[in-house]
Design a protein around this motif. Structure first.
Motif, mmCIF file in Angstrom:
data_model
loop_
_atom_site.group_PDB
_atom_site.id
_atom_site.type_symbol
_atom_site.label_atom_id
_atom_site.label_comp_id
_atom_site.label_asym_id
_atom_site.label_seq_id
_atom_site.Cartn_x
_atom_site.Cartn_y
_atom_site.Cartn_z
ATOM 1 N N GLY A 1 52.371 49.856 44.477
ATOM 2 C CA GLY A 1 52.418 48.751 45.438
ATOM 3 C C GLY A 1 51.159 48.526 46.251
ATOM 4 O O GLY A 1 51.228 48.003 47.355
ATOM 5 N N TRP A 2 50.000 48.927 45.735
ATOM 6 C CA TRP A 2 48.743 48.651 46.435
ATOM 7 C C TRP A 2 48.175 47.333 45.925
ATOM 8 O O TRP A 2 48.363 46.979 44.764
ATOM 9 C CB TRP A 2 47.718 49.758 46.180
ATOM 10 C CG TRP A 2 48.086 51.110 46.726
ATOM 11 C CD1 TRP A 2 49.142 51.891 46.345
ATOM 12 C CD2 TRP A 2 47.380 51.845 47.730
ATOM 13 N NE1 TRP A 2 49.146 53.073 47.045
ATOM 14 C CE2 TRP A 2 48.068 53.072 47.905
ATOM 15 C CE3 TRP A 2 46.237 51.607 48.495
ATOM 16 C CZ2 TRP A 2 47.641 54.039 48.822
ATOM 17 C CZ3 TRP A 2 45.810 52.577 49.399
ATOM 18 C CH2 TRP A 2 46.524 53.776 49.563
ATOM 19 N N TRP A 3 47.430 46.629 46.804
ATOM 20 C CA TRP A 3 46.831 45.349 46.423
ATOM 21 C C TRP A 3 45.399 45.547 45.967
ATOM 22 O O TRP A 3 44.600 46.158 46.678
ATOM 23 C CB TRP A 3 46.825 44.385 47.621
ATOM 24 C CG TRP A 3 48.201 44.014 48.073
ATOM 25 C CD1 TRP A 3 48.902 44.593 49.086
ATOM 26 C CD2 TRP A 3 49.038 42.993 47.528
ATOM 27 N NE1 TRP A 3 50.132 44.000 49.210
ATOM 28 C CE2 TRP A 3 50.238 43.007 48.264
ATOM 29 C CE3 TRP A 3 48.887 42.065 46.490
ATOM 30 C CZ2 TRP A 3 51.287 42.128 47.999
ATOM 31 C CZ3 TRP A 3 49.935 41.196 46.233
ATOM 32 C CH2 TRP A 3 51.111 41.236 46.979
ATOM 33 N N GLU A 4 45.064 44.994 44.816
ATOM 34 C CA GLU A 4 43.675 45.050 44.359
ATOM 35 C C GLU A 4 42.881 43.926 45.019
ATOM 36 O O GLU A 4 43.336 42.781 45.055
ATOM 37 C CB GLU A 4 43.584 44.891 42.835
ATOM 38 C CG GLU A 4 42.138 44.964 42.362
ATOM 39 C CD GLU A 4 41.961 44.965 40.852
ATOM 40 O OE1 GLU A 4 42.958 44.829 40.122
ATOM 41 O OE2 GLU A 4 40.804 45.094 40.423
ATOM 42 N N VAL A 5 41.714 44.245 45.549
ATOM 43 C CA VAL A 5 40.856 43.226 46.166
ATOM 44 C C VAL A 5 39.469 43.267 45.520
ATOM 45 O O VAL A 5 39.115 44.237 44.841
ATOM 46 C CB VAL A 5 40.746 43.411 47.699
ATOM 47 C CG1 VAL A 5 42.114 43.281 48.352
ATOM 48 C CG2 VAL A 5 40.124 44.751 48.048
ATOM 49 N N SER A 6 38.702 42.212 45.740
ATOM 50 C CA SER A 6 37.405 42.034 45.078
ATOM 51 C C SER A 6 36.270 41.938 46.089
ATOM 52 O O SER A 6 35.927 40.862 46.533
ATOM 53 C CB SER A 6 37.422 40.758 44.224
ATOM 54 O OG SER A 6 38.496 40.811 43.302
ATOM 55 N N TRP B 1 42.882 48.435 47.205
ATOM 56 C CA TRP B 1 41.974 49.237 46.381
ATOM 57 C C TRP B 1 41.040 48.312 45.632
ATOM 58 O O TRP B 1 41.330 47.122 45.468
ATOM 59 C CB TRP B 1 42.748 50.121 45.394
ATOM 60 C CG TRP B 1 43.508 49.352 44.348
ATOM 61 C CD1 TRP B 1 44.686 48.693 44.523
ATOM 62 C CD2 TRP B 1 43.133 49.156 42.980
ATOM 63 N NE1 TRP B 1 45.076 48.109 43.343
ATOM 64 C CE2 TRP B 1 44.141 48.375 42.374
ATOM 65 C CE3 TRP B 1 42.052 49.570 42.196
ATOM 66 C CZ2 TRP B 1 44.092 47.991 41.032
ATOM 67 C CZ3 TRP B 1 42.015 49.195 40.863
ATOM 68 C CH2 TRP B 1 43.036 48.417 40.291
ATOM 69 N N SER B 2 39.933 48.875 45.175
ATOM 70 C CA SER B 2 39.001 48.101 44.348
ATOM 71 C C SER B 2 38.291 49.053 43.397
ATOM 72 O O SER B 2 38.186 50.260 43.645
ATOM 73 C CB SER B 2 37.971 47.374 45.222
ATOM 74 O OG SER B 2 37.178 48.297 45.924
ATOM 75 N N LEU B 3 37.826 48.490 42.300
ATOM 76 C CA LEU B 3 37.064 49.257 41.314
ATOM 77 C C LEU B 3 35.804 48.458 41.035
ATOM 78 O O LEU B 3 35.872 47.362 40.489
ATOM 79 C CB LEU B 3 37.890 49.433 40.037
ATOM 80 C CG LEU B 3 37.210 50.136 38.869
ATOM 81 C CD1 LEU B 3 36.750 51.534 39.256
ATOM 82 C CD2 LEU B 3 38.164 50.220 37.682
ATOM 83 N N THR B 4 34.665 48.983 41.477
ATOM 84 C CA THR B 4 33.404 48.233 41.403
ATOM 85 C C THR B 4 32.271 49.190 41.047
ATOM 86 O O THR B 4 32.397 50.396 41.218
ATOM 87 C CB THR B 4 33.036 47.646 42.782
ATOM 88 O OG1 THR B 4 32.885 48.742 43.697
ATOM 89 C CG2 THR B 4 34.095 46.696 43.301
ATOM 90 N N PRO B 5 31.149 48.643 40.608
ATOM 91 C CA PRO B 5 29.961 49.493 40.555
ATOM 92 C C PRO B 5 29.468 49.768 41.979
ATOM 93 O O PRO B 5 29.588 48.912 42.854
ATOM 94 C CB PRO B 5 28.930 48.634 39.809
ATOM 95 C CG PRO B 5 29.698 47.500 39.220
ATOM 96 C CD PRO B 5 30.890 47.295 40.108
ATOM 97 N N SER B 6 28.957 50.962 42.215
ATOM 98 C CA SER B 6 28.240 51.270 43.459
ATOM 99 C C SER B 6 26.858 51.742 43.063
ATOM 100 O O SER B 6 26.667 52.266 41.965
ATOM 101 C CB SER B 6 28.951 52.367 44.253
ATOM 102 O OG SER B 6 29.972 51.833 45.056
ATOM 103 N N ARG C 1 46.801 51.727 36.895
ATOM 104 C CA ARG C 1 48.262 51.762 36.845
ATOM 105 C C ARG C 1 48.832 52.481 38.063
ATOM 106 O O ARG C 1 49.851 52.079 38.611
ATOM 107 C CB ARG C 1 48.688 52.484 35.564
ATOM 108 C CG ARG C 1 50.067 52.155 35.083
ATOM 109 C CD ARG C 1 50.371 53.006 33.854
ATOM 110 N NE ARG C 1 49.465 52.694 32.754
ATOM 111 C CZ ARG C 1 49.719 51.730 31.864
ATOM 112 N NH1 ARG C 1 50.810 51.009 31.951
ATOM 113 N NH2 ARG C 1 48.871 51.500 30.888
ATOM 114 N N TYR C 2 48.163 53.550 38.494
ATOM 115 C CA TYR C 2 48.662 54.286 39.654
ATOM 116 C C TYR C 2 48.795 53.353 40.856
ATOM 117 O O TYR C 2 49.819 53.324 41.523
ATOM 118 C CB TYR C 2 47.734 55.466 40.002
ATOM 119 C CG TYR C 2 48.176 56.162 41.254
ATOM 120 C CD1 TYR C 2 49.194 57.111 41.220
ATOM 121 C CD2 TYR C 2 47.632 55.812 42.490
ATOM 122 C CE1 TYR C 2 49.656 57.701 42.383
ATOM 123 C CE2 TYR C 2 48.083 56.401 43.657
ATOM 124 C CZ TYR C 2 49.096 57.351 43.600
ATOM 125 O OH TYR C 2 49.566 57.917 44.747
#
Ligand code: 4AD
Ligand code: MG
Length: 434
Positions: free
Chosen positions: A152-157, A203-208, A146-147
């Motif tokens: 206004g940040w773009w989520e990328v994959s 921004w992205s949210l992934t496993p590392s 949500r932040y």
């Protein structure tokens, strides 16, 4: 009167005496006392005590209550009654009960060893403690997303199968990619850097993945990594983003998950104080001095490891930024500090109460020649980083970014001892089951 459709245990505890409710969940505890069979029913929202009276209840109900073993799934219906001895102050006097899935002898009864519990993680996850942590974790993930969305940040994959190291070769996990070597991603950073040239703030949210050699209470082999990267931001601009993001997350958890934190016996002062405070900046030089005063045998140029981080943070309630590291301690991509070429414009966010690093970030080296020379200096092959270097050839831009260890943030916010309990299925060196 017919009871309405199923309600949660939480909802049932808000109902008045005499109201009929239908519940479904699992048998958490069971006790037979004199004329009563007490069944504590558990669902995702909590627990509630249900009672069957042997004398007044029909025979089938008594038989079904007797049959229901610990962890059987059940549906039940009854009327709410105040009872000071019941958890939550209310119980449900059952008029019907149905076992949906009978449980065999449940292998967790209390007092089991850690090894044993880890082997049956798929069952252990039903524990109330892990349930509370997973609820906090979901809210942390929600708040983080949500932040970025709200600002206004773009989520990328970005991809997970990659060709080269971001954070050094020693923690890479190799995989066989049709006879060629590939690696599991350590960080999406370089891909995010590509994306800022079109989207500016991503921004992205992934496993590392990190093949960590040392087993510690804050390292996972597979962890959840929230990363952000932005054009036109310097190191301090990005530190403000980190501070805002962490505060927004804590605020959301205090608003929505207070009961869970209380169940976990989490001290609230540090979280509340964090919301009210500005995060300070401590340079690497200052940190070395502080450590020397605390009696550490450490000198300029040495790494600040887990023990040192614990010493620096254990007396604090509020996170701080550790900044301006010697370049040989950090990755090649960090921007050189021109006023003192021994240093780079890097920052870590250190969580208080002994938790230590939860974020690693920096301003990035945006000059082609300086970056190229750093790659060579680190004995890396510039050919492996050609596309990364290209970004400095075609309209380079000052930019910064960071990576947050989500599991470490959850660990700190919930105040737990070990990172493996911040994630449902930790990958362990001995086993990846379940
Ligand atoms: O400090 P790190 O290695 O930084 C990077 O990977 C950057 N490329 C991120 C970026 O700038 N986009 O990792 C970032 C964070 C750490 O601060 C820590 O919180 C977490 O990732 N982390 C781990 N968490 C759990 N287990 C591990 N083995 C971790 N390694 C790093
Ligand atoms: Mg780091």
């Amino acid at each position: 009167m017919e009871a309405e459709n199923f309600v949660s245990t939480r909802e049932a505890l808000t109902r008045s005496d005499g109201e009929l409710v239908r519940l479904r969940g699992w048998v958490y505890r069971k006790r037979e006392l004199a004329n009563n069979i007490f069944i504590v029913l558990r669902d995702s929202e909590g627990i509630i005590q249900c009672v069957v009276n042997r004398e007044s209840a029909p025979k089938e109900l008594v038989e079904e209550a007797e049959r229901a073993t610990i962890e059987s799934s059940i549906e039940a219906e009854g009327s709410v009654a105040t009872d000071a001895r019941a958890p939550g102050g209310k119980e449900v006097r059952l008029s019907s009960l149905r076992v949906v899935g009978l449980s065999e002898n449940f292998p967790i009864k209390g007092g089991e060893s850690l090894d044993y519990l880890l082997d049956i993680r798929h069952l252990w996850l039903r524990s109330r403690k892990l349930t509370q942590i997973m609820r906090v974790r979901a809210t942390v993930l929600d708040a983080l997303r949500r932040y970025f969305i709200d600002n206004g940040w773009w989520e990328v994959s970005p991809p997970i199968l990659t060709q080269s190291a971001v954070e050094g070769g020693s923690t890479l996990f190799p995989v066989d990619f049709f006879g060629r070597k590939a690696y599991l991603s350590q960080s999406a950073q370089f891909y995010l850097e590509v994306m800022i040239f079109s989207l500016e703030r991503v921004w992205s949210l992934t496993p590392s993945f990190r093949a960590e050699r040392s087993r510690t209470r804050r390292h996972l082999y597979e962890y959840w990594h929230l990363e952000a990267e932005a054009a036109w931001m310097d190191m301090h601009d990005m530190m403000r983003v980190v501070e805002d993001m962490v505060k927004a997350t804590i605020k959301e958890v205090l608003d929505k998950r207070l009961e869970e934190l209380e169940f976990l016996k989490r001290k609230l002062d540090p979280l509340e104080e964090t919301l009210r405070s500005k995060f300070k900046e401590v340079t690497y030089d200052e940190a070395i001095e502080r450590l020397q005063k605390k009696g550490f045998n450490i000198k300029w140029g040495d790494d600040i490891g887990a023990d040192e981080e614990r010493a620096l943070t254990e007396d604090l309630n509020v996170p701080f930024f550790l900044t301006m590291f010697p370049k040989h301690l950090k990755s090649f991509y960090m921007k050189a500090y021109d006023q003192d070429p021994r240093l780079v414009l890097g920052f870590d966010l250190e969580a208080p109460e002994g938790y230590g690093e939860i974020v690693g970030g920096s301003q990035r080296e945006d000059r082609y020649d300086v970056l190229y020379n750093r790659i060579v200096e680190e004995k890396l092959n510039p050919a492996d980083y050609q596309w990364y270097l290209d970004l400095r050839r075609y309209g380079s831009v000052p930019h910064s970014g960071f990576g947050l260890g989500v599991d470490r943030l959850v660990m700190w916010i919930t105040g737990i001892e070990h990172i493996r309990d911040a994630i449902p299925f930790p990958r362990l060196r001995e086993r990846i089951y379940p």
